[in-house]
Design an enzyme around this catalytic site. Structure first.
Site, short mmCIF file in Angstrom:
data_model
loop_
_atom_site.label_atom_id
_atom_site.label_comp_id
_atom_site.label_asym_id
_atom_site.label_seq_id
_atom_site.Cartn_x
_atom_site.Cartn_y
_atom_site.Cartn_z
N ASP A 15 0.82 -1.21 0.00
CA ASP A 15 0.00 0.00 0.00
C ASP A 15 0.85 1.26 0.00
OD1 ASP A 15 -2.32 -1.66 0.28
OD2 ASP A 15 -1.93 -1.76 2.44
N GLU A 52 -11.24 0.42 -3.43
CA GLU A 52 -10.47 0.85 -2.27
C GLU A 52 -9.24 1.61 -2.73
OE1 GLU A 52 -9.60 -2.86 -0.39
OE2 GLU A 52 -8.28 -3.51 -1.99
#
Length: 542
Positions: free
Chosen positions: A74, A229
């Site tokens: 991420d 997301e």
């Protein structure tokens, strides 16, 4: 997801010197079959870094992914003048949220950990700068409470950061910060939804509202789930660009992907990018699996790139690693990925000489490397009190009865194969050991007492495999050769070695089996009673 106890830990920025801190390729088809890069001849050759660690910079103006090897998922990257800063999800590890620095987007070094207070498991972040102040927006889930978004801030990115502030945006993850055309600040979250912030960015100033219906892939594509997301936002020229992950983070290797949309206003309407998906793994023969969760960034000479994560084919145990792919802007104001086969070298954004890369993992325990290398997994409030330094050794007070109920010291590894050695001195009633650790339900290693070498597999000790010994001091060696572990131990400071009779295969210790989005890390543990003294740990890539 597993929530763990809310507690306070690690006050102040960590990680520089003793004593310890107060702890307060563009996818063209869903079914194409590119040549298997893992079967290329000759094999992939990375640059050679400190301790033989693989590095992206090839020293000839080119680089090969990953830019940050090992578990760095991420990624969120910030351009700050001529400097670049990047950080990653830190999950249940504390100190958490390590900041990395680069001048060329290829060579990165860790500079310190910025989250010291325990707020639960930490997922995908966003890092930004507004005015002269830096912010990190953090989704976290303390035990017994829903997910919420927190924020920390500083005026000196290398200095002390604030304590986390709960923005009370419940049930949300994956924040993405942006300043709108109205001059107001907003966070986008999974969904894709948005909420306005106060001008200082430290509180909400409105309610959570729907923002965008993401582009949908064909129903016959093999994905984990839709799961929009990781929204990341950028303003360029007259447009706001919204880059989103869909398809699920792990699961099938063809699931995770990068899509984009744009709008003249932060309030929409948003139009889908005609090049969607911009990034996607389309075959299990590729080197990089489950590619997604991208941030756009302008490189040193005005060229643009995407930074995102992926699993390495055959090495899910290393976690999600950070990749850099060039993009190009098209005449109609869109962009597309142009890196192609990311198992091949690419031109560096800038060919700067003598750029530092990575950091040594060997440790003589003469300086404090908490938050830069070492972290506790799922620490309790008082975990730091277990640690002291003594004459070039780390002394770890025993806690729990085995690695299954004790918080170990762990660090990420960047290499497919490596060797670790460490000196261990055991007090009566104590047990110290060396292992690879995914979580408390998935670890493999050896433990040493004054009378036995213990064998841990499948997250439990196997008493039938104990080896009798008679020692208080031992040097342990662990060799991980492409997910096959071999252990040795020496009672004469490495002059002679004894082979441990059980080898262990660990390729299945990853998220798709055990959940948690973690990686298999090197770990030290101290259990039972008394203390264990660890001296001179050495790491070398094989």
């Amino acid at each position: 997801m597993k929530n763990i106890k809310r507690r306070t830990l690690f006050k102040g920025i960590g990680a520089s010197a003793l004593p310890l801190p107060a702890f307060g390729g563009t996818a063209t088809s869903a079914f194409s079959s590119p040549q298997n890069p893992c079967e290329s001849n000759p094999p992939i050759q990375w640059g050679v870094g400190v301790e033989g660690q693989r590095k992206a910079d090839l020293g000839n103006g080119r680089y090969i992914n990953p830019i940050v090897p090992g578990d760095h998922p991420d990624p969120t990257v910030l351009k700050d003048g001529d400097d670049y800063y990047m950080t990653f999800s830190s999950f249940n590890s504390y100190p958490g949220i390590t900041i990395w620095h680069s001048k060329d987007l290829v060579n990165w070094v860790p500079i310190g950990s910025v989250l010291q207070q325990y707020i639960g498991t930490v997922w995908a972040l966003d890092m930004c700068k507004v005015g002269n102040r830096y912010y990190v927006y953090i989704p976290a889930a303390p035990e017994g409470k829903p997910w919420s978004i927190y924020v920390i801030w500083t005026d000196d990115i290398r200095g002390k950061w604030s304590d986390p502030i709960d923005l009370k945006i419940e049930g949300c993850i994956d924040p993405g910060h942006v300043v709108g055309e109205d001059g107001k600040r907003y966070l986008f979250v999974n969904g894709i939804r948005k909420i306005r912030l106060t001008d200082d960015g430290l509180a909400t100033d409105g309610t959570l509202v729907h923002a965008y219906d993401p582009w949908r892939y064909p129903e016959n594509w093999v994905v984990e789930n839709f799961a929009p997301e990781g929204p990341k936002l950028l303003r360029k020229d007259d447009w706001f660009y919204l880059v989103t992950a869909v398809g699920g983070t792990a699961g099938p290797v063809t699931g995770h992907m990068v899509i984009a949309a744009r709008s003249k206003s932060i309030h929409g309407p948003w139009e889908h990018c005609p090049n969607n998906p911009l990034v996607r793994t389309v075959s299990d023969q590729e080197l990089w699996w489950s590619k997604g969760h991208a941030t756009l960034v302008e490189g040193p000479h005005g060229k643009w790139y995407m930074v995102y994560h992926a699993y390495e084919n055959g090495f899910r145990t290393l976690g999600r690693q950070t990749l850099l792919e060039p993009i190009e802007w098209t005449e109609d104001g869109w962009f597309r990925a142009v890196g192609g086969d990311l198992s091949l070298p690419l031109s560096k954004p800038a060919d700067l000489e003598n750029q530092p890369n990575g950091s040594a993992l060997s440790d003589e325990f003469s300086t404090n490397k908490f938050g830069v290398q070492w972290v506790f997994h799922e620490p309790k409030r008082s975990e730091n009190q277990r640690v002291t330094y003594k004459n070039g050794a780390l002394v770890l007070k025993a806690a729990g009865t085995s690695p299954a109920d004790s918080s170990p010291l762990v660090f990420n590894v960047p290499d497919r194969s490596y060797q670790v050695e460490v000196d261990i001195e055991i007090e009566p009633n104590a047990e110290g050991g060396l292992m690879v650790f995914y979580n408390h339900k998935a670890f493999v290693g050896v433990g040493f007492t004054e009378t036995f070498v213990k064998n841990y597999q499948y997250a439990e000790e196997h008493p039938w495999a104990r080896v009798p010994v008679n020692t208080k001091r031992v040097r342990a060696r662990m060799v991980n050769n492409k997910n096959v572990l071999t252990f040795y131990y020496s009672h004469d400071k490495g002059k002679t070695w004894r082979l441990h009779p059980t080898r262990m295969e660990v390729s299945g210790l990853h998220h798709n089996v055990f959940g948690g989005f973690l990686a298999l890390r090197v770990g030290l543990f101290s259990v039972g009673g008394g203390k264990v003294e660890f001296g001179k740990l050495t790491y070398s890539a094989l």
